[in-house]
Enzyme design. Structure first.
Site, PDB file in Angstrom:
ATOM      1  CG  ASP A  50      -2.321   0.503   0.864  1.00 35.41           C
ATOM      2  OD1 ASP A  50      -2.724   0.348  -0.304  1.00 35.41           O
ATOM      3  OD2 ASP A  50      -3.003   1.048   1.751  1.00 35.41           O
ATOM      4  CG  ASP A  97     -10.549  -7.110  11.683  1.00 33.73           C
ATOM      5  OD1 ASP A  97     -11.092  -6.071  12.126  1.00 33.73           O
ATOM      6  OD2 ASP A  97      -9.523  -7.588  12.190  1.00 33.73           O
TER       7      ASP A  97
END
Length: 739
Positions: A142, A449
């Site tokens: 990223d 998550d």
């Protein structure tokens, strides 16, 4: 998916004795709490002229007791009906019938996540005990660092030696750094020769990456931008003469990031991987790994398939979660870096209800659960594009009958797929779509998550939890936080993300009913609320009872009052139940002490800051942020951790509250006891407060050591101690004025 074998692929079982103890304790503790509430409420109906205690401290203490009772009640979901599972991967069908798996590994910053460590995770995933033609490994960078791409090419080159070596000699430890750090003695000369050659190649690989890293630091200095760079997607291929060695597909993905677009941190990176992998491989199952969490047991994929091949579970099974375990945990583990309670109590408890929480790493998830494969055949193309974006190729991949072009063939198809993948990884692709809202990982919280798993289960999906037995290897091993500053910094991010959910439209107590069972939403609610509902009461108990003790104001019943035994029972009941859980999971008593201490430390530091951060974001007073956990620790810090000594060389925002609270409690206990000994105070009325403050002091004695032991390397800085004295005097003055 079904297997032809008549034998079960997995078994689940509970512990009847443990369940009986848990439920009996819950009933008795609840009765005691009811008596406590009755006592406190009755105080408010007393004539104010006969009541000796001011109303303000009573209200604060009673509110704190109610909050702790509520969070305790929610936590009973974990111990009500826990389940433990055993798998039999040897009963799976032949390799030809196993489904393909995409492995997702996410990294951001090589300065905090060492490149060699990331490559070891990647190599261990490539070496899983699974058909190589059904294994595809994606690395999301990223930050878009050149060193990560270079290291990935070098890892592919080294894998030409590592994978054949592992498979030929059935190597059980498939993380090369860990494997080669151990000595090996064998009479098999072929094995020893191959091991020596492979180790030489590994050392050369590390040296090439190290040198390249130094060059990249020099070149990128002042030029590279982690938040503003184009997309880069590359299929990592080996030399032509090496193609006879079968290898998993290896893909580097760096999504486009522009300062004009919010990138949604890890959730955004994973959603980009979902789209890119859909057109390059489109495997029905995905293994998610943190960049430091290497595959320690190469059979984990087959263990997960034991559930996905179960015809009774598979239709509704979204993911199989494995625990996080760490290779650098010390015997003492003063920071509770192991997170024992989550992986030995909470997750098995939720598994007995509807399944554990999606935990960010170490899970095998069905792509369909994330990308809604089961779309209607009569749905309009416009509606699909409104949900999934404008890519026709990606929309085709959602169909069960999708025939992906053969990416392994050189030519127009491969180039077309790569160009399409770059579009899917662009920063603007998600604009005006349902990505992050209804598709993929959800963006409503930093704890993407936890939120995604919860919403998934509210839609009817289930999950399973597989923990290794005491005689088997942990499926995955990672790097834990071994210094106080990194631990509490990580705790802020976790706390903020969980409270994000608690105060959002997805709050388990509001969104859960009637979508999931009451016990299951209780467990999720406890997880989302505990940072907030622990920090408030613990700040209260750390300040108000000691201040009242110093000023001779009783907050608890006299020792001769029958209700004193109620308070004492609740206190001892909670401590003894925690001790029972620690001992039942095979840990020593010192583990119980460490967990009690770190619970108090986190509550008044990172949980407080994390809760405040979430509330400020809710009201638009602060922008969302994501602090990457530092995977690099100084040797001196590691040594202190192994010796069981706290390293207080942390941010002042963490150390200042600890030092102030300890100084305040020590002063108040000394002053309160002196009052009772020399000024005729009533011991019977004040004993409860003496015991409470004494317990805080004893459990957190390490903080006092850090303040007074000046020759201690990890000591609390002098300026923090001086400011703590000032703050303590302010607290004492306020206590005298208010109480």
């Amino acid at each position: 998916m079904a297997t032809s074998s008549s034998l079960p692929l997995h078994l689940s079982h509970g512990n009847k004795l443990t369940t009986f103890i848990n439920r009996s304790h819950a009933v008795l503790h609840s009765i005691a709490i009811a008596f406590l509430i009755h006592y406190r409420v009755s105080l408010f109906f007393q004539d104010h002229q006969t009541r000796t205690t001011p109303i303000a401290p009573l209200v604060f203490v009673f509110a704190s007791e109610l909050l702790l009772s509520f969070i305790w009640f929610l936590g009973r979901a974990y111990v009500w009906s826990p389940v433990y599972r055993t798998v039999f991967p040897e009963r799976l069908p032949s390799d030809e019938k196993l489904p393909a798996i995409d492995v997702f590994i996410c990294t951001t910053d090589p300065n905090k996540e060492p490149t060699i460590g990331v490559m070891n995770t990647l190599l261990s995933a490539m070496a899983l005990d699974y058909p190589l033609d059904k294994l595809r490994v994606y690395l999301s960078d990223d930050g878009g660092y050149a060193i990560t791409l270079y290291a990935m090419r070098e890892a592919r080159r080294f894998a030409m030696f590592w994978l054949p070596f592992c498979r030929r000699f059935d190597i059980k430890t498939r993380c090369p750094e860990v494997y080669f750090s151990r000595t090996e003695d064998s009479k098999n000369s072929d094995f020893m020769d191959e091991r020596r050659k492979t180790k030489e190649q590994y050392e050369l690989f590390k040296e090439r990456v190290r040198r390249a890293g130094e060059e990249c630091k020099f070149k990128d200095n002042g030029v590279h931008s982690t938040s503003n760079h184009p997309s880069c997607i590359e299929v990592i291929e080996g030399l032509l003469e090496d193609q006879i060695i079968e290898m998993p597909l290896l893909v580097y993905v760096s999504r486009e990031k522009r300062t004009s677009h919010f990138h949604h941190f890890k959730a955004g990176a994973v959603n980009a991987l979902l789209r890119v992998s859909a057109v390059l491989s489109n495997s029905p199952y995905i293994l998610m790994l943190d960049c430091d969490m290497y595959c320690n047991d190469p059979t984990s994929a087959r263990q997960a398939m034991c559930f996905h091949f179960d015809p009774h579970m598979s239709p509704s099974l979204a993911f199989v979660q494995f625990p996080q375990a760490f290779h650098d945990i010390s015997k003492n583990d003063i920071y509770d870096s192991e997170v024992r309670s989550a992986y030995t109590i909470a997750w098995p408890g939720l598994d007995g209800l509807k399944g554990p929480v999606l935990s960010g790493t170490n899970f095998y998830i069905k792509r369909e659960a994330l990308c809604c494969h089961s779309i209607r055949k009569d749905i309009e193309l416009r509606e699909l594009k409104d949900s999934f974006g404008p890519s026709n190729e990606f929309i085709k991949s959602l169909r069960r009958d999708y025939n992906r072009p053969n990416f392994n063939d050189d030519g127009e198809d491969s180039n077309m797929l790569l160009e399409e993948a770059k579009v899917l990884a662009s920063s603007s692709y998600e604009d005006h779509t349902k990505w992050g809202k209804e598709v993929g990982f959800l963006y409503d919280a930093v704890a993407e998550d936890y939120l995604t798993g919860f919403v998934m289960q509210c839609k009817g999906w289930t999950s399973a939890y597989v923990a290794p037995s005491s005689t088997t290897k942990p499926p995955f091993l990672g790097t834990s936080t071994t210094n106080l500053n990194d631990l509490l910094t990580q705790g802020i991010r976790w706390g903020s993300g969980l409270v994000d959910v608690a105060i959002s439209r997805y709050s388990p107590l509001l969104y859960g009913p009637p979508r999931t069972s009451f016990l299951h939403l209780m467990g999720y609610a406890e997880l989302s609320l505990f940072p907030l509902l622990y920090c408030l009461p613990l700040w209260c108990f750390a300040t108000i009872p000691p201040l009242c003790l110093l000023n001779g104001i009783p907050l608890y019943p006299k020792v001769s009052d029958p209700y004193f035994s109620v308070f004492l029972f609740i206190f001892l009941s909670a401590l003894s139940k925690h001790l029972h859980e620690v001992l039942a999971t095979g840990r020593p008593i010192r583990k119980w002490i460490n967990e009690q201490r770190i619970w108090m430390i986190k509550s008044v530091t990172c949980h407080t800051y994390g809760s405040l951060d979430a509330i400020l974001k809710k009201f638009g007073l602060r922008e969302a942020s994501f602090l990457t956990t530092n995977k690099v620790a100084a040797d001196e810090q590691i040594e202190l951790y192994r010796e069981g000594k706290f390293d207080f060389r942390a941010s002042t925002i963490f150390i200042q509250p600890l030092a102030t609270i300890m100084l305040l409690n020590s002063t108040c206990v000394a002053g309160g006891v002196s009052r009772m000994m020399f000024m005729g105070g009533d011991w019977k009325k004040m004993l409860g407060q003496v015991l409470l403050s004494g317990y805080i002091i004893v459990m957190n004695y390490a903080v006092i050591e850090g303040m007074v032991m000046r020759n201690y390397k990890g000591r609390i800085p002098s300026h923090v101690c001086v400011l703590s004295i000032v703050l303590c005097l302010i607290f004492l003055s306020l206590g005298s004025l208010l109480f």
